[in-house]
Design an enzyme around this catalytic site. Structure first.
Site, mmCIF file in Angstrom:
data_model
loop_
_atom_site.group_PDB
_atom_site.id
_atom_site.type_symbol
_atom_site.label_atom_id
_atom_site.label_comp_id
_atom_site.label_asym_id
_atom_site.label_seq_id
_atom_site.Cartn_x
_atom_site.Cartn_y
_atom_site.Cartn_z
ATOM 1 N N ALA A 196 -3.019 -6.700 -5.641
ATOM 2 C CA ALA A 196 -2.543 -5.427 -5.086
ATOM 3 C C ALA A 196 -3.130 -5.264 -3.679
ATOM 4 O O ALA A 196 -4.032 -6.002 -3.277
ATOM 5 C CB ALA A 196 -2.972 -4.289 -5.995
ATOM 6 N N GLU A 220 11.136 -8.354 -2.474
ATOM 7 C CA GLU A 220 11.657 -7.050 -2.047
ATOM 8 C C GLU A 220 11.033 -6.776 -0.695
ATOM 9 O O GLU A 220 9.867 -6.393 -0.610
ATOM 10 C CB GLU A 220 11.252 -5.947 -3.042
ATOM 11 C CG GLU A 220 11.748 -6.130 -4.464
ATOM 12 C CD GLU A 220 13.252 -6.067 -4.584
ATOM 13 O OE1 GLU A 220 13.939 -5.762 -3.573
ATOM 14 O OE2 GLU A 220 13.761 -6.338 -5.669
ATOM 15 N N LEU A 221 11.797 -6.948 0.370
ATOM 16 C CA LEU A 221 11.200 -6.926 1.704
ATOM 17 C C LEU A 221 11.674 -5.719 2.511
ATOM 18 O O LEU A 221 12.186 -4.751 1.957
ATOM 19 C CB LEU A 221 11.498 -8.258 2.393
ATOM 20 C CG LEU A 221 11.140 -9.496 1.530
ATOM 21 C CD1 LEU A 221 11.513 -10.778 2.234
ATOM 22 C CD2 LEU A 221 9.665 -9.498 1.132
ATOM 23 N N TRP A 233 0.800 -1.224 0.000
ATOM 24 C CA TRP A 233 0.000 0.000 0.000
ATOM 25 C C TRP A 233 0.836 1.278 0.000
ATOM 26 O O TRP A 233 0.302 2.357 -0.212
ATOM 27 C CB TRP A 233 -0.935 0.015 1.232
ATOM 28 C CG TRP A 233 -0.226 -0.398 2.493
ATOM 29 C CD1 TRP A 233 -0.258 -1.636 3.059
ATOM 30 C CD2 TRP A 233 0.644 0.401 3.315
ATOM 31 N NE1 TRP A 233 0.538 -1.673 4.191
ATOM 32 C CE2 TRP A 233 1.104 -0.429 4.366
ATOM 33 C CE3 TRP A 233 1.093 1.729 3.273
ATOM 34 C CZ2 TRP A 233 1.980 0.018 5.360
ATOM 35 C CZ3 TRP A 233 1.974 2.171 4.249
ATOM 36 C CH2 TRP A 233 2.398 1.326 5.277
ATOM 37 N N ASN A 234 2.141 1.172 0.293
ATOM 38 C CA ASN A 234 2.918 2.416 0.435
ATOM 39 C C ASN A 234 3.290 3.031 -0.908
ATOM 40 O O ASN A 234 3.415 4.249 -1.035
ATOM 41 C CB ASN A 234 4.173 2.175 1.295
ATOM 42 C CG ASN A 234 5.098 1.146 0.705
ATOM 43 O OD1 ASN A 234 4.660 0.227 0.026
ATOM 44 N ND2 ASN A 234 6.380 1.301 0.946
ATOM 45 N N CYS A 267 10.612 1.442 2.219
ATOM 46 C CA CYS A 267 11.604 0.478 2.725
ATOM 47 C C CYS A 267 13.019 1.035 2.719
ATOM 48 O O CYS A 267 13.859 0.576 3.492
ATOM 49 C CB CYS A 267 11.513 -0.813 1.928
ATOM 50 S SG CYS A 267 11.594 -0.581 0.154
ATOM 51 N N GLU A 279 -5.214 -4.270 -0.570
ATOM 52 C CA GLU A 279 -6.641 -3.942 -0.401
ATOM 53 C C GLU A 279 -6.807 -2.518 0.136
ATOM 54 O O GLU A 279 -7.852 -1.903 -0.061
ATOM 55 C CB GLU A 279 -7.305 -4.940 0.561
ATOM 56 C CG GLU A 279 -7.552 -6.319 -0.037
ATOM 57 C CD GLU A 279 -6.282 -7.133 -0.265
ATOM 58 O OE1 GLU A 279 -5.268 -6.873 0.426
ATOM 59 O OE2 GLU A 279 -6.282 -8.005 -1.165
HETATM 60 N N1 LIG Z 1 8.973 -3.390 1.670
HETATM 61 C C1 LIG Z 1 7.879 -2.657 1.598
HETATM 62 O O1 LIG Z 1 7.699 -1.905 0.668
HETATM 63 C C2 LIG Z 1 6.824 -2.786 2.630
HETATM 64 C C3 LIG Z 1 7.122 -3.228 3.874
HETATM 65 N N2 LIG Z 1 6.172 -3.320 4.798
HETATM 66 C C4 LIG Z 1 6.585 -3.770 6.134
HETATM 67 O O2 LIG Z 1 5.554 -4.561 6.662
HETATM 68 C C5 LIG Z 1 5.195 -4.094 7.931
HETATM 69 C C6 LIG Z 1 3.775 -4.432 8.165
HETATM 70 O O3 LIG Z 1 2.947 -3.755 7.256
HETATM 71 P P1 LIG Z 1 1.693 -4.439 6.610
HETATM 72 O O4 LIG Z 1 0.794 -3.445 6.063
HETATM 73 O O5 LIG Z 1 1.111 -5.364 7.607
HETATM 74 O O6 LIG Z 1 2.434 -5.169 5.408
HETATM 75 P P2 LIG Z 1 2.417 -6.615 4.843
HETATM 76 O O7 LIG Z 1 3.761 -7.008 4.387
HETATM 77 O O8 LIG Z 1 1.717 -7.512 5.762
HETATM 78 O O9 LIG Z 1 1.521 -6.366 3.545
HETATM 79 C C7 LIG Z 1 2.127 -6.009 2.305
HETATM 80 C C8 LIG Z 1 1.353 -6.638 1.178
HETATM 81 O O10 LIG Z 1 1.361 -8.033 1.338
HETATM 82 C C9 LIG Z 1 0.032 -8.503 1.379
HETATM 83 N N3 LIG Z 1 -0.058 -9.664 2.232
HETATM 84 C C10 LIG Z 1 -0.151 -9.734 3.568
HETATM 85 N N4 LIG Z 1 -0.243 -11.015 3.963
HETATM 86 C C11 LIG Z 1 -0.194 -11.760 2.839
HETATM 87 C C12 LIG Z 1 -0.232 -13.154 2.559
HETATM 88 N N5 LIG Z 1 -0.302 -14.080 3.524
HETATM 89 N N6 LIG Z 1 -0.186 -13.543 1.272
HETATM 90 C C13 LIG Z 1 -0.094 -12.630 0.292
HETATM 91 N N7 LIG Z 1 -0.041 -11.331 0.484
HETATM 92 C C14 LIG Z 1 -0.093 -10.898 1.744
HETATM 93 C C15 LIG Z 1 -0.805 -7.363 1.836
HETATM 94 O O11 LIG Z 1 -2.163 -7.506 1.438
HETATM 95 C C16 LIG Z 1 -0.123 -6.230 1.133
HETATM 96 O O12 LIG Z 1 -0.565 -6.196 -0.189
HETATM 97 C C17 LIG Z 1 5.535 -2.618 7.886
HETATM 98 O O13 LIG Z 1 5.762 -2.109 9.140
HETATM 99 C C18 LIG Z 1 6.783 -2.631 7.086
HETATM 100 O O14 LIG Z 1 7.874 -2.908 7.923
HETATM 101 C C19 LIG Z 1 4.871 -3.020 4.524
HETATM 102 C C20 LIG Z 1 4.505 -2.581 3.289
HETATM 103 C C21 LIG Z 1 5.476 -2.397 2.248
HETATM 104 O O1 LIG Z 2 9.043 0.747 0.130
HETATM 105 C C1 LIG Z 2 9.563 -0.023 -0.591
HETATM 106 C C2 LIG Z 2 9.579 0.178 -2.033
HETATM 107 C C3 LIG Z 2 9.396 1.425 -2.552
HETATM 108 C C4 LIG Z 2 9.402 1.608 -3.930
HETATM 109 C C5 LIG Z 2 9.568 0.531 -4.727
HETATM 110 S S1 LIG Z 2 9.548 0.735 -6.449
HETATM 111 O O2 LIG Z 2 10.922 0.617 -6.887
HETATM 112 O O3 LIG Z 2 9.001 2.046 -6.755
HETATM 113 O O4 LIG Z 2 8.735 -0.352 -6.991
HETATM 114 C C6 LIG Z 2 9.778 -0.711 -4.214
HETATM 115 C C7 LIG Z 2 9.781 -0.896 -2.854
#
Ligand SMILES: NC(=O)C1=CN([C@@H]2O[C@H](COP(=O)(O)OP(=O)(O)OC[C@H]3O[C@@H](n4cnc5c(N)ncnc54)[C@H](O)[C@@H]3O)[C@@H](O)[C@H]2O)C=CC1
Ligand SMILES: O=Cc1ccc(S(=O)(=O)O)cc1
Length: 478
Positions: A174, A248-249, A149-150, A282, A176
């Site tokens: 994507a 990409e975590l 969502w970010n 991230c 929700e």
């Molecule tokens: N690397 C990144 O861009 C992101 C990292 N995060 C990290 O995650 C932490 C928790 O945030 P949340 O909103 O709970 O993120 P999350 O990682 O739980 O959710 C991110 C995405 O994964 C999906 N998701 C969640 N559980 C899933 C499953 N079992 N199978 C498939 N998809 C699933 C969600 O619907 C969402 O689309 C944040 O504090 C942050 O540290 C969260 C969002 C983006």
């Molecule tokens: O927060 C993580 C993050 C942000 C941007 C992108 S992208 O390169 O714009 O897809 C990926 C991960």
């Protein structure tokens, strides 16, 4: 301001009449924007069949036609930039300028992959007479893509663009929380003329969707941008079905600030970088590890600049930081700040919620944060900077490398010797020296350790979506 009707997109048709799985809220005032229809098992089966059918058409579509499709989609994204930027701000909260900026970022990914697609050469292996040996680069097959969502536009765009360029079909799940942006993106690609079934969009119960899609023999590859926790779950599902996963975590980026730099100036730069997207990214710089000799100046500059940022609704003129994206993040940041304070951290600025409606939290800088504070180990994913003084570069590097994640890292130094050592020894996928710049389409992005597997972008952009087929051909008559 209008918010789009959310739907599933399967085999080129929008489906709206499913029971809602989520209600989208505007994080700025918590008002309801609309329901999200949730895919049932039959919808997922339908999407899988469509993706299989779409793949057979798309893999045989010549690369220059795939590239043209991506370029037509970029033109539509540009045409609809204001409309899409508005949807991003409405449902995600980031300032409208950043929402529009995300459209530019998405466009840069499509443009890059349109060009890469024309360059996905194989190789010819030196061979003897009446022999031909070569390596073909072929699309891996239908892809299951999960996005957060970010960055509700740029992350789907990055994954879909590389997959389509490579000749793969996609089922995109994507977030929700931000479905309107994903719908608008998918509409641009569909309007550009993509054949039915090549790109499908679903929402629903995330674990049900990932379990179903990843176990299906139709899906050949999995990609996720999200948390380490979900990354590990999807990696296990992928491993059980022997499928590759691009992950990409999360990160927890360290920032090393060396002796002899202008601490106050780096502090001002840190405020802008840390509070961008309210820290919900991230690559966000988070652990500010400064040499004792510049520490006080750095914290003062950081806190002063962060404390004067304008926080508010993303559509209000002059606003530099919007709300957090959802109530989960607000609660999480509050808990991390309270824990750090209880363990002895000082509040240099912020440390509190703003208002009672909307998920606003003040840009916060904590000083002298103890190493055992939860925030020093858990990615805050919010507007929270953690400052720690160190006596030497070596101590700082040990601290920087101490976590199980390694995505982005930053360092400020005027010493060539220190820069070389930092470059060699810091455990990260992306290192930025003497600025807070982050990579664009032309450079690979990804992490080491628990921050993930594989790279998006750069010359490697299509790699995860292609496999190498070695062909040994005898041309002798038989
Ligand atoms: N690397 C990144 O861009 C992101 C990292 N995060 C990290 O995650 C932490 C928790 O945030 P949340 O909103 O709970 O993120 P999350 O990682 O739980 O959710 C991110 C995405 O994964 C999906 N998701 C969640 N559980 C899933 C499953 N079992 N199978 C498939 N998809 C699933 C969600 O619907 C969402 O689309 C944040 O504090 C942050 O540290 C969260 C969002 C983006
Ligand atoms: O927060 C993580 C993050 C942000 C941007 C992108 S992208 O390169 O714009 O897809 C990926 C991960």
């Amino acid at each position: 301001m209008t918010y789009p009707r959310i739907g599933l997109f399967i085999d080129s048709r929008w489906i709206h009449d499913r029971p809602p799985c989520h209600d989208v809220r505007n994080p700025s005032d918590e008002s309801m924007l609309g329901p999200v229809p949730g895919a049932g098992l039959q919808d997922l089966e339908h999407a899988l069949q469509a993706a299989q059918k779409g793949f057979l058409v798309w893999r045989d579509t010549p690369p220059h036609e795939r590239a043209q499709l991506l370029r037509r989609a970029t033109a539509l994204l540009k045409e609809r930039q204001d409309e899409i930027g508005r949807i991003i701000t409405l449902e995600q909260g980031k300032p409208f300028g950043d929402g529009r900026g995300e459209v530019d970022r998405a466009i840069s990914f499509l443009e890059w992959d349109a060009a890469e697609c024309l360059r996905s050469y194989g190789t010819v292996i030196p061979s003897g007479p009446q022999q031909q040996r070569m390596v073909l680069r072929q699309p891996i097959g239908p892809v299951a893509a999960f996005t957060p969502w970010n960055v509700p536009l740029s992350s789907p765009a990055r994954k879909v663009s590389a997959a389509l360029a490579a000749g793969c079909s996609v089922i995109l799940k994507a977030a929700e929380e931000t479905p309107g942006t994903a719908c608008a993106f998918v509409q641009c690609v569909a309007d550009a003329g993509l054949p039915p079934g090549v790109l499908n969009l679903v929402f629903g119960e995330p674990s049900k969707i990932s379990t179903t899609l990843i176990a299906s023999p139709v899906i050949r590859m999995v990609t996720l941008t999200g948390s380490v926790q979900v990354g590990k779950q999807l990696a296990q599902l992928a491993a059980a079905a022997m499928k590759p996963a691009l992950l990409e975590l999360g990160g927890h980026a360290p920032v090393l600030i060396g002796e002899g730099v202008d601490g106050a100036s780096v502090g001002r730069m840190a405020a802008a970088a840390k509070m961008r997207m309210a820290g919900q990214i991230c690559a966000s710089p988070t652990r500010f590890i400064a040499h004792r000799s510049v520490y006080e100046d750095f914290v003062a500059g950081f806190a002063q600049a962060a404390g004067t940022l304008s926080v508010g609704d993303g559509f209000a003129p002059g606003v530099q930081m919007g709300p957090l994206a959802n109530g989960r993040r607000l609660a999480a940041i509050h808990a991390l700040v309270e824990d750090a304070k209880a363990r002895g951290a000082g509040v240099a600025t912020g440390g509190h919620r703003i208002g009672e409606r909307g998920y606003f939290y003040a840009p916060t800088v904590l000083a002298d944060v103890p190493l055992d504070a939860d925030a020093m180990m858990t990615e805050p994913f919010g507007p929270l900077g953690l400052c720690v003084p160190v006596e030497s570069l070596y101590e700082g590097m040990e601290l920087a490398n101490a976590l199980s994640v390694g995505l982005s890292a930053y360092a400020f130094t005027n010493s060539l010797h220190d820069a070389e050592r930092i470059t060699r020894e810091l455990e990260c996928g992306v290192l930025t020296l003497n600025s807070f710049a982050t990579p664009g389409a032309d450079a690979p992005f990804g992490g080491v350790k628990e921050s993930g597997i594989g790279r998006e972008g750069g010359a490697e952009s299509l790699d995860a979506y292609l496999f190498s087929k070695t062909v040994l051909q005898s041309t002798a008559r038989i």
